[in-house]
Design an enzyme around this catalytic site. Structure first.
Site, PDB file in Angstrom:
ATOM      1  N   ARG A 149       0.790  -1.235   0.000  1.00  0.00           N
ATOM      2  CA  ARG A 149       0.000   0.000   0.000  1.00  0.00           C
ATOM      3  C   ARG A 149       0.814   1.271   0.000  1.00  0.00           C
ATOM      4  O   ARG A 149       0.244   2.357   0.004  1.00  0.00           O
ATOM      5  CB  ARG A 149      -1.007  -0.024   1.153  1.00  0.00           C
ATOM      6  CG  ARG A 149      -1.979  -1.163   0.965  1.00  0.00           C
ATOM      7  CD  ARG A 149      -3.163  -1.189   1.886  1.00  0.00           C
ATOM      8  NE  ARG A 149      -3.805  -2.461   1.657  1.00  0.00           N
ATOM      9  CZ  ARG A 149      -3.396  -3.604   2.219  1.00  0.00           C
ATOM     10  NH1 ARG A 149      -2.400  -3.609   3.090  1.00  0.00           N
ATOM     11  NH2 ARG A 149      -3.990  -4.734   1.916  1.00  0.00           N
ATOM     12  N   THR A 193       1.868  -6.067   3.956  1.00  0.00           N
ATOM     13  CA  THR A 193       1.296  -5.298   2.846  1.00  0.00           C
ATOM     14  C   THR A 193       1.142  -3.820   3.210  1.00  0.00           C
ATOM     15  O   THR A 193       0.865  -2.992   2.343  1.00  0.00           O
ATOM     16  CB  THR A 193      -0.097  -5.834   2.466  1.00  0.00           C
ATOM     17  OG1 THR A 193      -0.965  -5.705   3.596  1.00  0.00           O
ATOM     18  CG2 THR A 193      -0.032  -7.296   2.048  1.00  0.00           C
ATOM     19  N   SER A 208       0.203  -8.774   8.200  1.00  0.00           N
ATOM     20  CA  SER A 208      -0.996  -9.412   7.659  1.00  0.00           C
ATOM     21  C   SER A 208      -0.915 -10.908   7.945  1.00  0.00           C
ATOM     22  O   SER A 208       0.178 -11.451   8.119  1.00  0.00           O
ATOM     23  CB  SER A 208      -1.075  -9.209   6.142  1.00  0.00           C
ATOM     24  OG  SER A 208      -0.991  -7.855   5.802  1.00  0.00           O
ATOM     25  N   GLY A 209      -2.065 -11.566   7.955  1.00  0.00           N
ATOM     26  CA  GLY A 209      -2.056 -13.025   8.150  1.00  0.00           C
ATOM     27  C   GLY A 209      -3.146 -13.516   9.082  1.00  0.00           C
ATOM     28  O   GLY A 209      -3.064 -14.643   9.572  1.00  0.00           O
ATOM     29  N   GLY A 210      -4.151 -12.688   9.309  1.00  0.00           N
ATOM     30  CA  GLY A 210      -5.232 -13.051  10.225  1.00  0.00           C
ATOM     31  C   GLY A 210      -6.017 -14.270   9.793  1.00  0.00           C
ATOM     32  O   GLY A 210      -6.761 -14.846  10.591  1.00  0.00           O
ATOM     33  N   GLU A 211      -5.852 -14.705   8.555  1.00  0.00           N
ATOM     34  CA  GLU A 211      -6.530 -15.911   8.066  1.00  0.00           C
ATOM     35  C   GLU A 211      -5.588 -17.107   8.067  1.00  0.00           C
ATOM     36  O   GLU A 211      -5.931 -18.184   7.564  1.00  0.00           O
ATOM     37  CB  GLU A 211      -7.073 -15.682   6.650  1.00  0.00           C
ATOM     38  CG  GLU A 211      -8.416 -14.975   6.610  1.00  0.00           C
ATOM     39  CD  GLU A 211      -8.372 -13.581   7.183  1.00  0.00           C
ATOM     40  OE1 GLU A 211      -7.512 -12.792   6.752  1.00  0.00           O
ATOM     41  OE2 GLU A 211      -9.183 -13.271   8.069  1.00  0.00           O
ATOM     42  N   ASN A 279      -9.228  -8.955  12.685  1.00  0.00           N
ATOM     43  CA  ASN A 279     -10.147  -9.962  13.194  1.00  0.00           C
ATOM     44  C   ASN A 279      -9.426 -11.031  14.022  1.00  0.00           C
ATOM     45  O   ASN A 279      -8.254 -11.308  13.816  1.00  0.00           O
ATOM     46  CB  ASN A 279     -10.852 -10.649  12.024  1.00  0.00           C
ATOM     47  CG  ASN A 279      -9.871 -11.305  11.073  1.00  0.00           C
ATOM     48  OD1 ASN A 279      -9.248 -10.628  10.279  1.00  0.00           O
ATOM     49  ND2 ASN A 279      -9.704 -12.614  11.173  1.00  0.00           N
ATOM     50  N   ASP A 322     -15.750 -11.771  10.824  1.00  0.00           N
ATOM     51  CA  ASP A 322     -14.550 -11.262  10.154  1.00  0.00           C
ATOM     52  C   ASP A 322     -14.663  -9.759   9.902  1.00  0.00           C
ATOM     53  O   ASP A 322     -14.290  -9.251   8.851  1.00  0.00           O
ATOM     54  CB  ASP A 322     -14.272 -12.009   8.837  1.00  0.00           C
ATOM     55  CG  ASP A 322     -12.933 -11.622   8.212  1.00  0.00           C
ATOM     56  OD1 ASP A 322     -12.092 -11.043   8.922  1.00  0.00           O
ATOM     57  OD2 ASP A 322     -12.735 -11.864   7.004  1.00  0.00           O
ATOM     58  N   ASP A 324     -12.874  -7.318  10.524  1.00  0.00           N
ATOM     59  CA  ASP A 324     -11.484  -6.886  10.684  1.00  0.00           C
ATOM     60  C   ASP A 324     -11.427  -5.395  11.067  1.00  0.00           C
ATOM     61  O   ASP A 324     -11.787  -4.546  10.259  1.00  0.00           O
ATOM     62  CB  ASP A 324     -10.865  -7.067   9.285  1.00  0.00           C
ATOM     63  CG  ASP A 324      -9.440  -7.481   9.307  1.00  0.00           C
ATOM     64  OD1 ASP A 324      -8.835  -7.414  10.357  1.00  0.00           O
ATOM     65  OD2 ASP A 324      -8.937  -7.858   8.230  1.00  0.00           O
TER      66      ASP A 324
END
Lengths: 589, 175
Positions: A149, A193, A208-211, A279, A322, A324
């Site tokens: 970003r 990201t 990042s990586g909440g999933e 999330n 979710d 987030d």
């Protein structure tokens, strides 16, 4: 002194002078003072969010509502970097370019930084820094596309992240990498990201990586030494404040999510960093993680020097949707109900715009900014909690629409999991005291695939405990909220969700872009459309503005990526026809 | 006396045969599976079924395991082409369920209503559908727990995931 010697002396002086001028122009030094006072440099766009207050507003007014219809393309530049990697067949372009003293710094999804000389009204290539991102390694665990970003500026360095978890410091002048360090751990499902945030002599990195079963964090790197200053986990361990909100017996906090993938804001007087936490994981099995799951779906306010969490505000405890909570924070000083307030505004994915006291975290108001909300019947006007929140319950049911171990398929949930608004930043016009929100008017359903309490997430494997479905088409809106009143002032609907963020200017204009390819300008007073340009590609990046030699430009990254074309094309039909691209478009009168 | 031209042809023929034999020894894939693997990536099968085909949760629906599925070739082709009604397995055949077209399960979107599968991002030709099914059957279906060889087959020996798997295996053996 002979004539010949004088000539040589004069020539030497000219060459040296030219060199000094060139060097001065090419190596602007971004000081902490300049970053705090960025609002006073409207010719530049020094921060990801424009300023520390994240207004996405510029005082430039050469382009205004009387002449914007004459806006035309000044220059374009192809960045490259659309190739795929991991599970993604192509990369996208979500980045906000920065501009400093006539030079632009752009970044593609793989972290390749390009410097352009924009002083002559063109985008002239200066250098490119390729960090050599391991595409398959990172792209396999990037849930939502090959994204980056933006960059940050400090001293004579450009700071950037890579999807495979590195922080890279590049010399502004040469494009040479000065140093880099590994911060994220893709082997654990972590990617990066987010655009960096510079605070004093530190750069702040989110994850990042909440999933993928991560335990989120924020990390400050000392820009002088290139070493870690502090790291703060965003999911509380049992012995930390908030640890009692993970009421399970199987250490769910260790895979509790809490990504920090949207750049925060900073109040230099309070010395507080405001950052949204994502999330909890697994997304759709909240019985695995009973309790409020702090600090998931919260704004945390951190002491900039130590990373200590001074206070927090949680939007959706024990989140089953979710939702987030990562979205940006707009810092505003204004009156509400005849009292002065130091607010932070946060349009949460759960469909409400929250005004929170940024000194102590107390609740001020919440206003629905989407047209359909059914997961709760409202927000408590005193506490700011969802009205259906049960303080006695460890597992929240809210209005009963979510899927769970007891109800494997959900009802229609509004707004859907992508939220009423995702990461795309809103803009605040301080002259009108109106915030303009890019909205995703959407509903969807989820299915829960329960996780065995005794099982652990497998590193680099998805940890969502389910999936989602889109029985309805999404559409969008640009919704304007009067911050002093806490009420929707006006709204226009759009064919697609707005995935590009918003820019407001003192020219009384509001700029945004559509995922099917148009850059659009609206009248800030009534949202009447005043100008539109078809780029021939798709957009999911925020517009900025800058000026060189007294001439104002509007610039934007062009190249559709992100989640919707990959995962939910049935909800946004037509976007499958958008081919990958990676361009900068710049407009002027 | 040996004809020199014939001799050269014979040598080339033997060389080609040897090459093909070596390639066959080093690959368990069907001839069409290489194309199928690229379709598997491009058409986002990899998103929900994962690189190893094991399926599970993601941002798509909950995908079934292609490693353990009992579906035969015809059934796999049908599911890729037409999706699975009432699930999130999308259809990849451009005309499926459209208007009066009832080539898929004898149904169109009017008759299936909410049970109509979602459309895929990429439509696939019959050739691509056959190729991806070849790939699934030769490289994924019935192949047990994914291991190092599967990793190398999908990502390549230089992939960090596979290198770590090899290191992990090596550590396990030393213990």
């Amino acid at each position: 002194m002979g004539l010949r010697r004088v000539r040589w002396l004069v020539l030497a002086v000219i060459i040296c002078s030219a060199g000094v001028v060139f060097a001065t122009e090419s190596t602007s030094v971004t000081t902490a003072e300049r970053l705090v006072g960025a609002v006073g440099e409207p010719n530049n766009w020094l921060h990801h969010h424009g300023t520390y207050s994240a207004h996405h507003f510029s005082t430039l007014a050469e382009i205004n509502r009387d002449n914007v219809s004459d806006l035309k393309v000044a220059w374009t530049f192809s960045l490259g970097g659309t190739e795929g990697g991991g599970i993604h067949p192509s990369a996208g372009l979500e980045a906000t370019p920065l501009v400093e003293d006539g030079f632009m710094y752009a970044i593609d999804g793989w972290g390749v930084v390009t410097k352009l000389d924009v002083r002559t009204g063109r985008g002239k290539f200066v250098w490119r820094m390729d960090p050599g991102t391991d595409k398959d390694w990172a792209g396999e665990v990037a849930c939502c596309g090959v994204n980056n970003r933006g960059v940050a500026l400090w001293g004579e360095l450009v700071l950037s992240h890579t999807l495979d978890g590195r922080l890279v410091a590049t010399a502004k002048y040469s494009g040479e990498i000065a140093w880099e360090r590994q911060i994220g751990a893709p082997e654990s499902g972590e990617t990066i990201t987010v655009a960096p945030l510079i605070v004093k002599d530190m750069v702040i990195t989110g994850v990042s990586g909440g999933e993928f079963g991560i335990r989120g964090w924020l990390e400050a790197t000392d820009l002088n030494s290139g070493k870690r200053r502090w790291r703060r986990h965003t999911i509380a361990a049992p012995d930390e404040p908030g640890g009692d909100t993970w009421a399970d017996d199987h250490e769910a906090y260790k895979t509790g999510g809490g990504g920090t993938w949207v750049t925060g804001s900073y109040d230099s007087e309070l010395n507080l960093i405001y950052w949204g936490v994502g999330n909890p994981g697994p997304d759709w099995d909240r019985h695995y993680r009973p309790g409020d799951n702090l600090f998931s779906n919260s704004t945390i306010a951190l002491d900039a020097d130590t990373g200590e969490i001074k206070f927090h505000f949680q939007y959706t405890p024990n989140d089953p949707f979710d939702f987030d909570g990562v979205n940006e924070h707009v810092l505003v000083d204004t009156q509400y109900k005849d009292k002065p307030h130091q607010m932070m505004l946060h349009a949460d994915r759960n469909g409400y715009l929250y005004a929170i006291n940024r000194v102590d975290g107390s609740f001020i108001y919440a206003t629905p900014y989407v047209q359909r909300i059914n997961w709760t019947s409202g927000i408590d006007p005193v506490s700011g909690r969802p009205l259906d929140y049960d303080p006695e319950a460890k597992v929240q049911n809210y209005a009963g629409v979510a899927s769970s171990r007891k109800k494997l398929k959900s009802d229609l949930i509004c707004p859907g999991i992508m939220g009423g608004k995702n990461w795309m930043p809103m803009a605040y016009n301080p002259q009108r005291e109106i915030v303009y929100i890019p909205v995703n008017e959407s509903c969807n359903t989820t299915t829960t695939n329960p996780v065995d309490d005794d099982s652990k997430s497998i590193p680099r494997e998805w940890f969502t405990a389910g999936g989602m479905h889109n029985p309805e088409r999404f559409f969008g809106s640009l919704t304007a909220i009067d911050v002093k009143q806490g009420k929707v002032a006006m709204r226009i609907e759009t064919e697609y969700p707005i995935l590009s963020g918003v820019l407001a200017t003192a020219g009384d204009l509001v700029f945004t872009a559509t995922p099917d390819g148009d850059v659009v300008a609206y009248d800030a007073e009534n949202l009447k459309e005043l100008w539109r340009f078809a780029t021939g590609s798709g957009l999911n990046a925020p517009p900025i503005t800058y000026a060189v030699n007294g001439k104002q430009y509007i610039a934007i990254s062009v190249g559709l990526g992100g989640t919707m074309p990959k995962w939910w094309i049935e909800a946004v039909p037509g976007l499958e026809n958008i081919n990958p691209s990676a361009m900068i478009f710049s407009f002027s009168l | 006396m040996i004809n020199p031209q014939k001799h050269i042809r014979l040598r080339i023929g033997l060389l080609l045969a040897l090459c093909m034999a070596i390639m066959a020894m080093h690959s368990h894939s069907a001839p069409n599976a290489g194309r199928g693997k690229s379709v598997y990536k491009k058409a986002n099968c990899v998103g929900c079924h994962k690189w190893h085909g094991g399926g599970g949760g993601s941002y798509g629906g909950i995908a079934l395991s292609l490693r353990t599925t009992p579906l035969n070739r015809d059934a796999l082709i049908l599911v890729v082409r037409c999706g699975r009604p009432a699930t999130d397995m999308p259809y990849h055949y451009r005309k499926a369920y459209r208007g009066d077209n009832r080539e898929c399960y004898g149904s169109n979107s009017a008759s299936l209503g909410d049970a109509t599968p979602p459309r895929a991002h990429y439509f696939l030709s019959d050739r691509d559908v056959a190729a991806v099914v070849d790939y699934v059957q030769s490289d994924i279906q019935g192949r047990g727990t994914p291991g190092y060889d599967d990793c190398v087959a999908f990502w390549g020996a230089d992939a960090r995931r596979c290198i770590l798997m090899a290191q992990s295996k090596s550590k396990g053996e030393k213990k």
